[in-house]
Design a protein around this motif. Structure first.
Motif, PDB file in Angstrom:
ATOM      1  N   PHE A 187       0.698  -1.092  -0.189  1.00 28.56           N
ATOM      2  CA  PHE A 187       0.447  -0.244  -0.450  1.00 28.56           C
ATOM      3  C   PHE A 187       0.925   1.288   0.040  1.00 28.56           C
ATOM      4  O   PHE A 187       1.175   2.481  -0.657  1.00 28.56           O
ATOM      5  N   LEU A 188       1.446   1.846   0.693  1.00 24.05           N
ATOM      6  CA  LEU A 188       2.677   2.244   1.361  1.00 24.05           C
ATOM      7  C   LEU A 188       3.440   2.494  -0.552  1.00 24.05           C
ATOM      8  O   LEU A 188       4.044   3.399  -0.746  1.00 24.05           O
ATOM      9  N   ARG A 191       1.405   4.210  -2.856  1.00 25.37           N
ATOM     10  CA  ARG A 191       0.994   5.456  -2.786  1.00 25.37           C
ATOM     11  C   ARG A 191       2.342   6.783  -3.165  1.00 25.37           C
ATOM     12  O   ARG A 191       2.326   7.348  -4.029  1.00 25.37           O
ATOM     13  N   LEU A 192       3.464   5.732  -3.640  1.00 27.18           N
ATOM     14  CA  LEU A 192       4.860   6.414  -3.405  1.00 27.18           C
ATOM     15  C   LEU A 192       4.703   6.083  -5.244  1.00 27.18           C
ATOM     16  O   LEU A 192       5.357   7.527  -5.328  1.00 27.18           O
ATOM     17  N   ASN A 194       2.263   7.059  -6.714  1.00 28.82           N
ATOM     18  CA  ASN A 194       1.409   8.310  -7.988  1.00 28.82           C
ATOM     19  C   ASN A 194       1.933   9.320  -6.879  1.00 28.82           C
ATOM     20  O   ASN A 194       1.276  10.354  -7.034  1.00 28.82           O
ATOM     21  N   SER A 195       2.823   8.998  -6.379  1.00 30.08           N
ATOM     22  CA  SER A 195       3.049  11.006  -5.530  1.00 30.08           C
ATOM     23  C   SER A 195       4.260  11.597  -6.247  1.00 30.08           C
ATOM     24  O   SER A 195       4.079  11.226  -7.653  1.00 30.08           O
ATOM     25  N   ARG A 196       4.633  12.847  -5.351  1.00 27.39           N
ATOM     26  CA  ARG A 196       4.762  13.658  -6.259  1.00 27.39           C
ATOM     27  C   ARG A 196       6.438  13.103  -6.824  1.00 27.39           C
ATOM     28  O   ARG A 196       6.558  13.161  -7.821  1.00 27.39           O
ATOM     29  N   PHE A 197       6.645  12.776  -5.446  1.00 25.43           N
ATOM     30  CA  PHE A 197       8.654  11.783  -5.619  1.00 25.43           C
ATOM     31  C   PHE A 197       7.744  10.574  -6.992  1.00 25.43           C
ATOM     32  O   PHE A 197       9.398  10.492  -7.830  1.00 25.43           O
ATOM     33  N   LEU A 199       6.307  10.372  -9.336  1.00 24.06           N
ATOM     34  CA  LEU A 199       6.731  10.928 -11.039  1.00 24.06           C
ATOM     35  C   LEU A 199       7.534  11.684 -11.198  1.00 24.06           C
ATOM     36  O   LEU A 199       7.895  11.127 -12.218  1.00 24.06           O
ATOM     37  N   ALA A 200       8.447  11.607 -10.566  1.00 20.69           N
ATOM     38  CA  ALA A 200       9.631  12.458 -10.198  1.00 20.69           C
ATOM     39  C   ALA A 200      10.239  11.155 -10.850  1.00 20.69           C
ATOM     40  O   ALA A 200      11.233  11.075 -11.827  1.00 20.69           O
ATOM     41  N   ALA A 203       9.578   9.522 -14.298  1.00 22.11           N
ATOM     42  CA  ALA A 203       9.732  10.606 -14.965  1.00 22.11           C
ATOM     43  C   ALA A 203      11.658  10.069 -15.738  1.00 22.11           C
ATOM     44  O   ALA A 203      11.803  10.248 -16.520  1.00 22.11           O
ATOM     45  N   THR A 204      12.496  10.413 -14.309  1.00 22.12           N
ATOM     46  CA  THR A 204      13.207  10.196 -14.624  1.00 22.12           C
ATOM     47  C   THR A 204      14.279   9.009 -14.730  1.00 22.12           C
ATOM     48  O   THR A 204      14.790   8.829 -15.565  1.00 22.12           O
ATOM     49  N   ARG A 205      13.503   7.810 -14.995  1.00 22.56           N
ATOM     50  CA  ARG A 205      13.693   6.286 -15.638  1.00 22.56           C
ATOM     51  C   ARG A 205      13.112   6.308 -16.907  1.00 22.56           C
ATOM     52  O   ARG A 205      14.213   5.947 -17.813  1.00 22.56           O
ATOM     53  N   ILE A 224      17.112   8.732  -3.375  1.00 16.33           N
ATOM     54  CA  ILE A 224      16.031   8.619  -1.485  1.00 16.33           C
ATOM     55  C   ILE A 224      15.453   6.841  -2.438  1.00 16.33           C
ATOM     56  O   ILE A 224      15.316   6.052  -1.523  1.00 16.33           O
ATOM     57  N   ILE A 228      14.855   3.736   0.265  1.00 17.43           N
ATOM     58  CA  ILE A 228      13.915   3.308   0.566  1.00 17.43           C
ATOM     59  C   ILE A 228      14.004   1.952   0.318  1.00 17.43           C
ATOM     60  O   ILE A 228      13.503   0.703   0.995  1.00 17.43           O
TER      61      ILE A 228
ATOM     62  N   VAL B 111      10.271  17.961  -4.147  1.00 20.07           N
ATOM     63  CA  VAL B 111       9.683  16.339  -4.606  1.00 20.07           C
ATOM     64  C   VAL B 111      10.009  15.507  -3.934  1.00 20.07           C
ATOM     65  O   VAL B 111       8.531  14.235  -4.034  1.00 20.07           O
ATOM     66  N   PHE B 114       5.951  11.751  -0.631  1.00 20.11           N
ATOM     67  CA  PHE B 114       5.660  10.785  -0.500  1.00 20.11           C
ATOM     68  C   PHE B 114       4.371   9.936  -0.329  1.00 20.11           C
ATOM     69  O   PHE B 114       3.639   8.962  -1.247  1.00 20.11           O
ATOM     70  N   ARG B 116       0.422  12.195  -0.945  1.00 24.18           N
ATOM     71  CA  ARG B 116      -0.976  12.787  -1.311  1.00 24.18           C
ATOM     72  C   ARG B 116      -0.498  11.945  -3.198  1.00 24.18           C
ATOM     73  O   ARG B 116       0.648  12.257  -3.781  1.00 24.18           O
TER      74      ARG B 116
END
Ligand SMILES: Nc1ncnc2c1ncn2[C@@H]1O[C@H](COP(=O)(O)OP(=O)(O)OP(=O)(O)O)[C@@H](O)[C@H]1O
Ligand SMILES: [Mg+2]
Lengths: 327, 251
Positions: A187-188, A191-192, A194-197, A199-200, A203-205, A224, A228, B111, B114, B116
């Protein structure tokens, strides 16, 4: 052909129902296999963040899995022998208490991932694969030549560690614990994703020049994600050690890295439930074919070959129709 | 008019090839400065050095009065240098809207979030949608980039640059592959855009260049051989010989 979310729900339910049924029928071994699937899938979920979302082909993730295992092994070993880990300058004792063990496993594997990632992410392509492999093997040989904690023979833990409110020696209870952790981490990770991070990272991949052009630094984003990813593998390692009540350098070897990667690729790199599907296939092949022939891994190899050649989306990709792009 | 960009004596060699040979030029607020020159003249190489993708051997780049020569590309982007590429640089598996949101995210800079969902982030979506709207891509927002046309990718590059709200644009052949109608529309749009931020425009389409550019610089073999208004460049004998004449022969 079904939707990926429906397939995921189905797989999740099967992983829950089969051990429950086995418990009713007294089939203890099936519960152990399901627990093993949970634990290995958890490592895969960790790797999938680096490999699937981030495109980092790491052959060193066994390092984090093994560090998690040794975190458990060392703490529990000191607890069962009543010898403190250190007395000066202050007293640190071992523990049989799972939450503390997990915390240490996560912190230590996270620190290792930070150090290894910081160095290896300066390279890319084949060099990155080789450097992560080299770091992993360094830790492997270090563990072999470290006699204090069993060296090549590893460490046996006689009694499974404790979790408040549970009797972890009862297979179905330990399964429930591992299943819940796996579910929470999946689940986490969704969330990750679909989060801002997330997406980044994705996109970087896909195009790191794009990342630089919008003003972000690919290296930081990857680092980062790598940390994780390593922390989740560390947690999986601690659980795996508890499942087997045994830690050995094999956990750190590149075979283990390869196995975790196989789970992800079999299931479908980058897909949320890929590690679970891949780990389940792996464990079932080992269980059903391992009894027939010692060379069951040949079949695993064939299967992997077919997936790579004919189903780049993995088993999940094969069974689901591609969902139309939508925001 | 003040100099937003000030490039001073940039040189860059690839082995024996001088791709940039002591290039100096400026970009003033409110203007479109076109950079033209034959294939292989070193236009993209120059843009890349200004954007920070490539380190010059010597010379310096100043942006809003600050020496940015030693800054990496992301830092330059954050200062307000927007860029589009000759060959589209987008995230191909993401949708048009996601690419635009990514641009807005880069400009926002936060950035390490993690939890929302980014595609429900109202502030980023607003920036992204209005940029897509401006280039006329809103109706394609849900499409994967790998499935849109070449021309649409060019438009999307411009849209992503817009989400950055740059202080200056570097555009490397934004018209290429757009077709006549698309080219004309983009010309109109750039004329509007230069009021917001000046544009250093590399372009092969001479109609567009002479219609848009306040100033034109001509680059040949890594050297700027002339800078002036469109009319001055059109009648400059050196330029005709080195470049425009060449074009006519081809035509
Ligand atoms: N990384 C590199 N290494 C070696 N040579 C390069 C490199 N990049 C560009 N060049 C060479 O430098 C010269 C200038 O290339 P550049 O792409 O800047 O030209 P251009 O003016 O943008 O051409 P075009 O109109 O075709 O886009 C060319 O001869 C090219 O082959
Ligand atoms: Mg070019």
């Amino acid at each position: 052909m079904i939707r990926e979310t429906h397939l995921n729900a189905l797989i999740w339910l099967l992983l829950l129902i089969i051990p429950l049924a086995a418990w009713q029928m007294g089939e203890i071994y099936t519960i152990t296999l399901a627990t093993k699937i949970c634990v290995l899938a958890l490592a895969g979920v960790g790797l999938n963040i680096a490999l699937g979302l981030g495109g980092m082909i790491s052959l060193g993730h066994a390092a984090f899995f093994g560090i998690g295992g040794y975190a458990m092994g060392i703490l529990a070993n000191h607890a069962q022998s009543y010898i403190p880990i250190m007395e000066h300058p202050f007293l640190i004792e071992g523990t049989k208490y799972m939450p503390v063990i997990w915390l240490l496993a996560i912190v230590m594997s996270g620190l290792a991932a930070l150090a290894i990632g910081a160095l290896s992410l300066r390279t890319n392509g084949a060099y990155f694969i080789m450097i992560t492999l080299a770091f992993g093997q360094m830790l492997y040989f270090f563990a072999i030549s470290w006699p204090a904690y069993g060296g090549e023979d590893g460490l046996a833990i006689y009694v499974r560690n404790e979790f408040p409110g549970l009797n972890t020696l009862v297979p179905i209870q330990f399964f429930a614990l591992c299943f819940l952790i796996l579910t929470a981490v999946i689940f986490l990770s969704s969330r990750l994703e679909n989060s801002r991070f997330g997406l980044a990272l994705q996109a970087t991949r896909q195009n790191e020049t794009r990342t630089r052009t919008v003003g972000l630094t690919p290296y930081k984003i990857r680092l980062i994600a790598f940390v994780i990813s390593g922390m989740i593998c560390g947690l999986a390692g601690a659980l795996s050690a508890d499942l087997n009540r045994f830690v050995s350098p094999v956990m750190l070897s590149w075979h283990t890295s390869g196995e975790i990667m196989i789970f992800v690729i079999l299931g479908g790199t980058g897909r949320l439930f890929a590690p679970l599907v891949g780990a389940a296939i792996y464990i079932m092949l080992e269980h059903f074919l391992g009894g027939v022939s010692d060379y069951w891994q040949i079949f695993l190899g064939l299967l992997l070959l077919m997936v790579v050649l004919f189903a780049p989306g993995g088993v999940i990709g094969l069974l689901t129709k591609r969902e139309a792009a939508h925001d | 008019m003040t100099d937003i960009l000030d490039i001073r004596g940039i040189s860059k060699s690839f082995g024996a090839l001088k791709a940039s040979d002591d290039i100096s030029l400026t970009l003033k607020s409110g203007e479109i400065h076109a950079l033209i020159g034959p294939n292989g003249a070193g236009k993209s190489t120059l843009i890349n050095q200004i954007a920070g993708g490539l380190k010059p051997d010597s010379g310096s780049v100043h942006f809003s009065g600050q020496d940015i020569t030693s800054l990496a590309a992301p830092a330059r982007a954050r200062l307000g240098l927007g860029r589009t590429f000759q060959i589209s640089q987008l995230a191909p598996e993401m949708t048009v809207l996601q690419n635009a949101v990514f641009g807005a995210l880069g400009a926002d800079g936060r950035v390490s979030r993690f939890w929302r969902p980014v595609m429900k982030d109202r502030s980023l979506l607003e920036v992204a949608r209005s940029a897509l709207e401006r280039v006329g891509l809103n109706h394609r927002a849900g499409e994967r980039v790998s499935e849109i046309s070449h021309g649409e990718r060019r438009q999307l590059e411009v849209a992503v640059a817009l989400t950055q709200k740059p202080k200056a644009f570097l555009m490397d052949e934004p018209m290429a592959g757009l077709g006549h109608g698309g080219s004309e529309r983009l010309t109109g749009f750039l004329r509007e855009l230069k009021q917001e931020a000046p544009i250093l425009l590399v372009e092969h389409d001479m109609d567009a260049v002479f219609a848009l550019a306040d100033r034109v610089s001509v680059l040949v073999y890594g050297r700027i051989i002339a800078t002036g208004t469109a009319d001055e460049i059109r009648t400059n004998p050196l330029v005709r010989e080195a470049y425009l004449g060449d074009e006519e022969e081809h035509a």
